[in-house]
Design an enzyme around this catalytic site. Structure first.
Site, PDB file in Angstrom:
ATOM      1  N   ASP A 166      40.130  30.665  56.853  1.00  0.00           N
ATOM      2  CA  ASP A 166      38.829  31.066  56.769  1.00  0.00           C
ATOM      3  C   ASP A 166      38.305  31.013  58.147  1.00  0.00           C
ATOM      4  OD1 ASP A 166      36.376  30.911  55.029  1.00  0.00           O
ATOM      5  OD2 ASP A 166      37.104  29.291  54.025  1.00  0.00           O
ATOM      6  N   ASP A 193      31.513  34.776  49.000  1.00  0.00           N
ATOM      7  CA  ASP A 193      32.315  34.265  47.953  1.00  0.00           C
ATOM      8  C   ASP A 193      31.751  34.529  46.713  1.00  0.00           C
ATOM      9  OD1 ASP A 193      33.464  32.639  49.879  1.00  0.00           O
ATOM     10  OD2 ASP A 193      32.742  30.844  49.121  1.00  0.00           O
TER      11      ASP A 193
HETATM   12  C1  GLA Z   1      34.770  29.690  52.199  1.00  0.00           C
HETATM   13  C2  GLA Z   1      35.480  30.493  51.502  1.00  0.00           C
HETATM   14  C3  GLA Z   1      36.007  29.950  50.129  1.00  0.00           C
HETATM   15  C4  GLA Z   1      36.527  28.585  50.146  1.00  0.00           C
HETATM   16  C5  GLA Z   1      35.669  27.778  50.772  1.00  0.00           C
HETATM   17  C6  GLA Z   1      36.282  26.277  51.305  1.00  0.00           C
HETATM   18  O1  GLA Z   1      33.516  29.510  51.588  1.00  0.00           O
HETATM   19  O2  GLA Z   1      35.105  31.840  51.312  1.00  0.00           O
HETATM   20  O3  GLA Z   1      36.898  31.057  49.378  1.00  0.00           O
HETATM   21  O4  GLA Z   1      37.990  28.512  50.698  1.00  0.00           O
HETATM   22  O5  GLA Z   1      35.252  28.029  52.196  1.00  0.00           O
HETATM   23  O6  GLA Z   1      35.394  25.588  51.870  1.00  0.00           O
END
Ligand code: GLA
Length: 392
Positions: A153, A208
């Site tokens: 990430d 996301d």
């Molecule tokens: C980010 C990523 C998500 C998830 C969260 C976890 O937002 O894009 O897919 O992994 O972090 O905290």
């Protein structure tokens, strides 16, 4: 030359001639088709534990998902709590009392592969320790646990350069000698499709996903919004390196069954990674039927590895087409409107001469519609799709 020296020299020459150098990223023979699996984040967020992950692996097997291709079981954020005095990452001892290595072994014993999550910054998005400055140590730890897939990430990265940071982890993974699929999650911020082909096996293209048809928050987007952001990226995907429009929300209850079928269909045509994000243990049969349709999955997993593209966009209707290895096309008629309507496409729009005779098969109805030439048309429900395979 004495015999031991001769054998040493012979071995070096033999290995350098017959064993190719370990290749990296897209050339590493991993993810030659889009990765398929399950990830904890969309449904469970930080509420992860070894019992949850074990029971999900059990359900992936008992539901038949493993047998149609779902392979990677990935724990997302929040499995980690701290670092020890040597800087080693420490898993939450309350939630993972048997340790990560034992969990990986459990998953491997089911015929599945095991994935884990970290972050290129100082902290993960949920505030757990990130890998910055510990890349080689963490990669070695993952390899010793038996990790097969790393989602990496981009929170708390400050002024870090994405290409440099992801390349550091790429090199750290290579140094372990263990094949590990590298899933880059920097949300498309630095346009990774332009540079990441030899760094990662898949890269997120957007913020996301969230479980709605067409909503948006500061960092997350509903299905149609994510879909629209994929248009134009098709040339960057191929075997070993995929655009990732984020994990599936199918079965998480924010959309209708028709909408989930549409979401799964479009992700298949996009050659997107198919990472389920629902509670497999309790999914109703209608959701299982969507996630396990073998003919739709075959479109996603086609070995040619072409990402499908939008070939027509009208006011509320669209046509998407994906070229398949056998010369056929998977074609999606997609209705965004609020009423059912007819959608049609011409052979020329999918790259065929108009006179070509082809068999059309409906992949959701699972039946052949007949042989035809020139064009095809079908009535498509509101927010729904008709997905066909056109086979000359
Ligand atoms: C980010 C990523 C998500 C998830 C969260 C976890 O937002 O894009 O897919 O992994 O972090 O905290």
């Amino acid at each position: 030359m004495n015999r031991p020296r001769f054998f040493l020299l012979f071995t070096i020459v033999f290995l350098s001639v017959f064993v190719p150098a370990r290749a990296r990223g897209a050339d590493d023979n991993l993810a030659l088709t889009p990765p398929m699996g399950w990830n904890s984040w969309n449904k469970f967020g930080c509420d992860v534990s070894e019992t949850l992950i074990q029971s999900m692996a059990d359900a992936i097997v008992s539901s038949g998902m493993r047998d149609v291709g779902y392979q990677y079981v990935v724990i997302d954020d929040c499995w980690q709590v701290s670092r020890d005095t040597q800087g080693n990452i420490v898993a939450d001892p309350k939630r993972f009392p048997s340790g990560i290595k034992a969990l990986a072994a459990y998953i491997h014993a089911k015929g599945l592969k095991f994935g884990i999550y970290s972050d290129a910054g100082t902290e993960t998005c949920a505030g757990r320790p990130g890998s910055r400055g510990h890349e080689y140590q963490d990669a070695a730890q993952y390899a010793s646990w038996g990790v097969d897939y790393l989602k990496y990430d981009w929170c708390k990265t400050g002024t870090e350069n994405a290409q440099a940071a992801y390349t550091t982890m790429r090199n750290a993974l290579d140094a372990t000698g263990r094949p590990i699929v590298f899933s880059m999650c920097e949300w498309g911020t630095s346009k990774p499709w332009l540079w990441a082909k030899n760094v990662g096996n898949l890269w997120r293209t957007t913020g996301d996903i969230t479980d709605c048809w067409d909503c948006q928050t500061e960092y997350s987007y509903g299905f149609t919004r994510i879909l629209d952001m994929q248009d134009g990226l098709e040339s960057y995907a191929g075997p070993g390196h995929w655009n990732d429009p984020d994990m599936l929300e199918v079965g998480n209850k924010g959309m209708s069954l028709t909408e989930y079928r549409t979401h799964f269909t479009l992700w298949s045509v996009l050659a997107a990674p198919l990472i389920a994000g629902n509670d497999i243990r309790s999914m109703p049969p209608e959701i299982k039927e969507i996630l396990t349709n073998p003919e739709v999955i075959a479109v996603n997993q086609d070995p040619l590895g072409k990402q499908g593209r939008r070939v027509r966009k009208d006011a509320t209707t669209e046509v998407w087409s994906k070229q398949m290895k056998d010369g056929s096309r998977a074609v999606v008629l997609f209705n965004r409107g609020s009423a059912a309507g007819d959608i049609s496409f011409k052979w020329e729009e999918i790259g065929y001469p108009g006179h070509l005779q082809a068999t059309v098969r409906d992949l959701w109805a699972k039946k052949e519609i007949g042989k035809t030439s020139g064009e095809f048309s079908a009535t498509v429900p509101s927010h729904g799709v008709v997905m066909v395979r056109v086979m000359p």
